[in-house]
Structures are given as C-alpha cells and as structure tokens.
Design an enzyme around this catalytic site. Structure first.
Site: not given
Ligand code: ATP
Length: 326
Positions: A15, A29, A76, A107, A129-131, A133, A166, A173, A175, A190, A254
């Site tokens: 994301g 840079r 992704r 992650d 990531t905006i989460d 997490d 109201r 968001m 996740r 809130a 979004h």
């Molecule tokens: P967000 O927190 O925004 O979801 P993210 O990096 O966790 O970010 P994911 O969609 O989980 O988002 O992972 C991004 C990309 O990393 C995936 O589309 C995939 O290409 C790759 N990826 C994720 N998990 C694996 C894995 N176990 N092995 C190899 N590639 C991976």
C-alpha cells in the site's frame, strides 16, 4: 573506506503512503553523495520480475519530498511470490549490476527482501505504511499525514453533526491494527474509539460513553471505528437500536493514503532513506531501518518480522479516561 555497493535499486511496494517519495529522493541524493549509482524499480517487485526500471539522477528527484503517492508506482506482485519470479528478479538485478536494493513498504515487502537476500542481493527495508504496524519501529512513514488527513475530515463532519445533533460513525484505515484509529480518536476528542486489539463490550465501550456525553450536555457524538473491528455500518445500526440516535456513517477510505506529507513524515523519510544507503554502503544487509523514540536504529529483517506490536498503552489509557470508559 570504499563502498560495499556501487549501484543500488530502490522501489516502493504494498500500500502506498505519503512520504514514500521523500524516501526515494533521500536514497537517490544520499547515493550520489556517497558515489553510488541509483536505479528506480517501478511497480514494486513486478518491476524486478519484468525489468521495469528508470535510472535516477539528482534532477529526477527534485521537489519530490512534498509530493504524495510514489513516483515509482506501487504494486502487490503475485509473480514475485513464485520461485520463478524470484529467479527473474535476481536476474534483473544482475543484468542491471545492482548489488543492493532498498525496499520501501510493510511486512510483506520485507519478506520479499529476504528472498532476494537468500539469492545474494544486499537488502535494506524502510517502513512505509500509514498503518504504523511495523513492530520494530515506533513510527512508520505516512502515519502522521494519514492521521492529519483523517482529522481534517472528521473536524468537518463534526460541524455538520453538531448542527443536526447526530451521531457520526467514522471508519478509518489501519488494516488489522488500531494505531491510526486510536491517534485520530484522541486528536479529534472522539466520544469513543473501537480498535481490533481489544475485545469489544458494546454497552461498556460505546453506549456508556455516548450516555455519559449526553448527560454532560452533548447532543452530537463522534464514534471512531478502526477498519479491523468490522463494518462501521454495523456499529451505527447497533447504536441506533440502543439509543434511537440519528447516526451517519463515513468510511474515510483511500483519501487517508494521499496528500502532501507532513513535516514529520518528510523528515522521517529523509533520515530513513539516508540510513538505508549508509547501511548498504557499509556492507550491511538484511536490515530494516527503524525509529525507536527519537533514535534511528536498524534491525535484522528476520528479527523484525518476529516482533509483535501492541497498541500504545499510554495513549489507550488516556483515550479511555477521556471517553469515560470504566
Ligand atoms: P502494506 O502494509 O501496505 O500492506 P506490505 O509490504 O505488507 O505493505 P504486501 O502486499 O503484504 O504489502 O507485500 C508487498 C509485496 O511483497 C507483495 O505483493 C509480494 O510481491 C511481496 N511479498 C509479500 N510477502 C512475500 C513473501 N512471503 N515472499 C516473497 N514476497 C512476498
């Protein structure tokens, strides 16, 4: 001392988050400053699998810090999740002469980096990531901007909820995590905040705070629901059934991912981009750049992925105190 890498790739994945562009700028840079060439990989891991790239120089990242989104696009990639895709990605690195890669994302992105590293490419991850997490880092790039974007919308909603007396139910968001909801909830004052990390007692956590607020003189209410809790529409329905209040649901969606990054995100992004290149230049690999309090540190990716992030207890306690939850 000579650099351990001579040409590196940078990409954004998962994301998108405000501030990713500022990381790209900083990586480019810093690389130039250290005498390292830098290539932008487009569309996350898809760019490595399919050879979609763009050489980046000083000018190509000019004015990028203030721009939302990511100039390298994000994706992704299911192709990269296969053995064949990973072999192709490594072949692209070899063809382009990339001896290191900086991956900006969450992650999943870091798990992907481990696969590259197993095949001999030096890798460093930057948490974007905006989460918020990512367990090894108290802060992830984009979180502050997303909080402020949500807050701006909620302030506007409050005006109209006040006029019509109201109850507003706002889904934010995050996740599976409630960090964004909690911070936004505290910042907007809130009536109550629902997060997935805590078991929900509807009467205690929602109805009682609304009742206390009404007894205190309020005739409008603001309920913040983290998307990980479930549908804001279900929450609103239950509130109406229990209180007969006129509820309105807003799913912010979004919009929280966009916008010019705040100063906090630009500065964090700039630091982290710098640190990522420094680590690669020093021959380090398999690292995630993190921030702990005010200090920038780095962790082994495997260690980082095993860590679990809980809710910020102090903020949660303050939220409960101010919303009158027993
Ligand atoms: P967000 O927190 O925004 O979801 P993210 O990096 O966790 O970010 P994911 O969609 O989980 O988002 O992972 C991004 C990309 O990393 C995936 O589309 C995939 O290409 C790759 N990826 C994720 N998990 C694996 C894995 N176990 N092995 C190899 N590639 C991976």
């Amino acid at each position: 001392m000579a650099n351990a890498v001579h040409r590196i790739g940078v990409f954004t994945s998962g994301g998108d988050a405000p501030g990713m562009n500022a990381v790209i700028r900083s990586v480019v840079r810093t690389s130039i400053h250290m005498g390292i060439e830098c290539v932008g990989i487009r569309r996350g891991y898809n760019g490595l699998v399919h050879g979609d790239f763009i050489p980046l120089d000083f000018d190509s990242v000019s004015g990028l810090s203030r721009r939302g989104g990511t100039m390298l696009y994000s994706a992704r990639s299911t192709d990269f999740k296969t053995e064949e895709g990973q072999e192709k990605a490594v072949a692209t690195c070899k063809l382009l002469g990339l001896d290191g890669v900086v991956g900006i994302g969450g992650d999943g992105t870091f798990r992907g980096l481990l696969e590259l590293s197993r095949r001999g490419i030096a890798v460093v991850g930057v948490p974007g990531t905006i989460d918020n997490d990512i367990a090894c880092s108290t802060y992830t790039i984009g979180f502050d901007t997303a909080c402020n974007t949500a807050l701006e919308s909620i302030d506007k909603l409050r005006d109209t909820m006040q006029s019509h007396e109201r109850c507003s139910v706002v889904e934010v968001m995050g996740r599976h995590a409630g960090h964004l909801a909690l911070y936004v909830g505290v910042a907007c004052g809130a009536t109550c905040v629902l997060v997935p990390e805590r078991e929900l007692d509807f009467e205690r956590d929602v109805i009682e705070p609304i009742r206390k607020s009404r007894l205190g003189g309020r005739t409008h209410f603001m309920v913040i629901v983290a998307e990980g809790v479930g549908s804001a529409y279900d929450v609103a329905k239950k509130i109406t059934e229990a209180t007969a209040l006129d509820t309105r649901v807003t799913v912010l969606g979004h919009v929280q991912r966009g916008g010019a990054p705040t100063a906090r995100d630009r500065v964090a992004a700039t630091y982290m981009g710098y640190e990522a290149v420094r680590l690669l230049a020093e021959g380090k690999t398999n690292r995630v750049v993190c921030v702990q309090g005010d200090t920038y540190v780095d962790y082994d990716i495997n260690e980082a992925l095993e860590m679990k992030k809980g809710l910020d207890e102090q903020t949660y306690t303050v939220m409960r105190a101010l919303t009158g939850v027993e």
